[in-house]
Design a protein around this motif. Structure first.
Motif, PDB file in Angstrom:
ATOM      1  N   VAL A   9       0.605  -1.189   0.013  1.00  0.00           N
ATOM      2  CA  VAL A   9      -0.126   0.126  -0.085  1.00  0.00           C
ATOM      3  C   VAL A   9       0.955   1.083  -0.083  1.00  0.00           C
ATOM      4  N   PRO A  10       0.289   2.268  -0.587  1.00  0.00           N
ATOM      5  CA  PRO A  10       1.146   3.642  -0.444  1.00  0.00           C
ATOM      6  C   PRO A  10       1.100   4.287   0.708  1.00  0.00           C
ATOM      7  N   GLU A  11       1.509   3.545   1.790  1.00  0.00           N
ATOM      8  CA  GLU A  11       1.288   4.243   3.097  1.00  0.00           C
ATOM      9  C   GLU A  11       2.482   4.327   4.063  1.00  0.00           C
ATOM     10  N   HIS A  12       2.623   4.904   4.894  1.00  0.00           N
ATOM     11  CA  HIS A  12       3.804   5.165   5.811  1.00  0.00           C
ATOM     12  C   HIS A  12       4.494   4.013   6.193  1.00  0.00           C
ATOM     13  N   PHE A  13       3.844   2.881   6.447  1.00  0.00           N
ATOM     14  CA  PHE A  13       4.358   1.573   6.943  1.00  0.00           C
ATOM     15  C   PHE A  13       5.541   1.187   5.927  1.00  0.00           C
ATOM     16  N   ASN A  14       5.272   1.435   4.862  1.00  0.00           N
ATOM     17  CA  ASN A  14       6.363   1.042   3.864  1.00  0.00           C
ATOM     18  C   ASN A  14       7.305   1.683   3.363  1.00  0.00           C
ATOM     19  N   MET A  15       7.538   2.902   4.243  1.00  0.00           N
ATOM     20  CA  MET A  15       8.714   3.644   3.667  1.00  0.00           C
ATOM     21  C   MET A  15      10.140   2.864   4.048  1.00  0.00           C
ATOM     22  N   PRO A  16      10.378   1.970   4.946  1.00  0.00           N
ATOM     23  CA  PRO A  16      11.439   1.401   4.921  1.00  0.00           C
ATOM     24  C   PRO A  16      11.775   0.550   3.760  1.00  0.00           C
ATOM     25  N   TRP A  17      10.789   0.101   2.940  1.00  0.00           N
ATOM     26  CA  TRP A  17      11.114  -0.610   1.576  1.00  0.00           C
ATOM     27  C   TRP A  17      11.805   0.548   0.576  1.00  0.00           C
ATOM     28  N   ASP A 228      10.491  13.531  10.352  1.00  0.00           N
ATOM     29  CA  ASP A 228      10.162  14.762   9.509  1.00  0.00           C
ATOM     30  C   ASP A 228      10.150  14.152   8.113  1.00  0.00           C
ATOM     31  N   LEU A 229      10.950  13.029   7.789  1.00  0.00           N
ATOM     32  CA  LEU A 229      10.942  12.544   6.642  1.00  0.00           C
ATOM     33  C   LEU A 229       9.525  11.753   6.374  1.00  0.00           C
ATOM     34  N   GLN A 233       6.919  12.880   3.330  1.00  0.00           N
ATOM     35  CA  GLN A 233       6.751  11.998   2.426  1.00  0.00           C
ATOM     36  C   GLN A 233       5.145  11.465   2.332  1.00  0.00           C
ATOM     37  N   TYR A 234       4.503  11.536   3.533  1.00  0.00           N
ATOM     38  CA  TYR A 234       3.186  11.296   3.347  1.00  0.00           C
ATOM     39  C   TYR A 234       2.231  11.925   3.862  1.00  0.00           C
ATOM     40  N   VAL A 241       2.767  11.493  13.070  1.00  0.00           N
ATOM     41  CA  VAL A 241       3.855  10.811  12.914  1.00  0.00           C
ATOM     42  C   VAL A 241       4.346  10.145  14.267  1.00  0.00           C
ATOM     43  N   LYS A 242       4.722  11.002  15.261  1.00  0.00           N
ATOM     44  CA  LYS A 242       5.138  10.764  16.466  1.00  0.00           C
ATOM     45  C   LYS A 242       4.340   9.694  17.137  1.00  0.00           C
ATOM     46  N   ASN A 243       2.960   9.922  17.087  1.00  0.00           N
ATOM     47  CA  ASN A 243       2.128   9.094  17.984  1.00  0.00           C
ATOM     48  C   ASN A 243       1.871   7.630  17.204  1.00  0.00           C
TER      49      ASN A 243
END
Length: 286
Positions: A9-17, A228-229, A233-234, A241-243
């Protein structure tokens, strides 16, 4: 060079990939890993695994278990995110719905049948003591479809990931009635059986690379560097993001828990999402 396609999915969980791909970490291992976004979510990825348009997928635990049970020739190889997914129960901001009781027997927007939004709508109904046989669904394909359906009245409520939809709550498109956490670790990595047979070493390398990247997110002190990244990005607020980072725990290489997968399968039976269990060896790579 082994070329493979991975979906997510184009969501924050996948930023490491994306970070690992952009840093050529897979290329250095002799793997050309092509990322494909799936705004339609887990149901769309299950279909793509079946039609062989992707080889690997990062998708919701409940969705891939259900689809493998229904014949998808794939296996779960690792948990990706250990923590539950926080789903928001959303209504149109201008609607007259103000509580969960207002939504009994109303129409739920879902991306597609057997998707996370579909299955968690059933979980939410069960949590609230509703008769799931009276549930009605409107297929909307993706988040944008969910927005349209709630605004034009084709559906009454919509379950989607809390932080992804937070900007829509902030700008007055949605109101969030409640949250519904998934009763299991949210994301797993699945691979088509054919790829597991043809490219076992490449799959091991992919896991080694992503697990190394995830170790950089193992504590909040490490995660904090990326706030911040993620936000940029999202399109998320720093505080959101912190929460989210506080409650999110990525797996970093711990082997898949067969007892966990069996437990999820049993819960899906209890929810009448699947009719019967199948052998764990058909769900999980040995």
């Amino acid at each position: 060079m082994t070329e493979l396609t991975i979906g997510g999915v184009p969501e924050h969980f996948n930023m490491p990939w994306h970070m690992a791909i952009e840093n050529n970490e897979f290329t250095k291992e002799g793997i050309e890993l092509n990322w494909k976004d799936f705004p339609g979510g887990t149901g769309a990825m299950c279909k793509a695994l079946r039609d062989e348009s992707i080889d690997v997928a990062v998708l919701l635990t409940e969705g891939i278990i259900k689809d493998i049970t229904n014949g998808n020739p794939s296996k779960i190889i690792q948990t990706y995110v250990n923590s539950p997914l926080l789903w928001g129960v959303h209504v149109a901001a201008e609607s007259g719905y103000n509580s969960m009781n207002d939504l009994i027997d109303k129409t739920a927007a879902i991306s597609r049948y057997d998707s996370g939004s579909h299955l968690l709508s059933i979980v939410n109904a069960k949590n609230n003591g509703w008769n799931t046989e009276n549930m009605k669904f409107e297929v909307v394909q993706n988040l944008n479809g969910g927005i349209d359906a709630l605004i034009n009245g084709a559906a009454d409520y919509f379950l989607w990931e809390h932080f992804t939809t937070k900007p829509l709550v902030d700008n007055g498109t949605f109101r969030r009635i409640e949250n519904c956490p998934s009763p299991w670790p949210c994301f797993v990595i699945a691979v088509r059986d054919e790829i597991l047979e043809k490219h076992p070493e490449a799959i091991k390398k992919i896991l080694r690379v992503i697990n190394s990247r995830l170790k950089k997110l193992s504590t909040f002190a490490k995660k904090e560097r990326y706030i911040d990244l993620f936000a940029q990005q999202y399109n998320l607020e720093r505080e959101d993001v912190k929460n989210w980072l506080i409650i999110t725990e990525w797996n970093q290489g711990k082997p898949i828990s067969r007892s966990l997968i069996k437990s999820v399968q049993n819960k899906l039976i209890d929810l009448n999402v699947i009719e019967s269990s199948i052998d764990i060896d058909k769900l999980v790579k040995k």
